[in-house]
Design a protein around this motif. Structure first.
Motif: not given
Length: 179
Positions: A67-68, A71, A131, A134-135, A150, A153-154, A157
């Protein structure tokens, strides 16, 4: 008492003593075998648990890394769509592997680990969903919601990271590795 009778009585006492000693030895050996079987079973259980926990940690790390990578691709100024798609597919494939390892932890137990891995699975799922959203914002060209995607997602995470620490602590307790 004549010598013949004394010999018979002596022999009978010897036979009874021998049988008693043999029976006691048999019981002692049988108990020792049961104890050894219990020790072996506990050792095998600990090893299978340790393996399940480590594989689960490894796959959760792989999923987070995937995922990162996505990102970082999304955040890149020149984000190649094909590369982002490749990373998104990789993250989805790792999710499947992670859920299998989480199931193995549930089976291996104990109950505290089943609860800890379920919490980790939920946090991983939220990170995966955030994620993916976001994608999808990036793919659809929706630049309005990009920042909020974003942030989501953060946050997901960060929650996943916290649940990872909870999982590790539960694993240490389950393996009696706390000092």
């Amino acid at each position: 008492m004549d010598a013949g009778l004394a010999g018979v009585v002596g022999a009978a006492v010897g036979v009874i003593g021998g049988l008693g000693s043999g029976f006691i030895a048999f019981l002692s050996q049988n108990a020792q075998q049961r104890r050894q079987q219990t020790i072996d079973r506990e050792h095998r259980l600990e090893q299978s648990r340790r393996e399940a926990y480590l594989v689960c940690v490894e796959t959760s790390k792989h999923m987070t890394a995937a995922w990162w990578k996505l990102a970082n691709c999304i955040l890149s100024d020149d984000r190649p769509a094909e590369l982002c798609q490749q990373y998104a597919q990789e993250a989805q494939h790792v999710w499947v592997a992670f859920t299998k390892t989480a199931d193995a932890v549930c089976i291996a137990g104990p109950n505290e680990m089943a609860e800890a891995v379920q919490s980790l699975r939920e946090a991983m799922w939220r990170m995966d969903r955030a994620g993916t959203s976001w994608y999808e914002c990036v793919r659809s060209g929706d630049n309005v919601d990009l920042d909020s995607c974003e942030e989501e997602f953060r946050a997901a995470e960060a929650a996943r990271t916290q649940q990872g620490f909870v999982f590790l602590a539960a694993a240490r307790r389950a393996l009696m590795a706390e000092h």
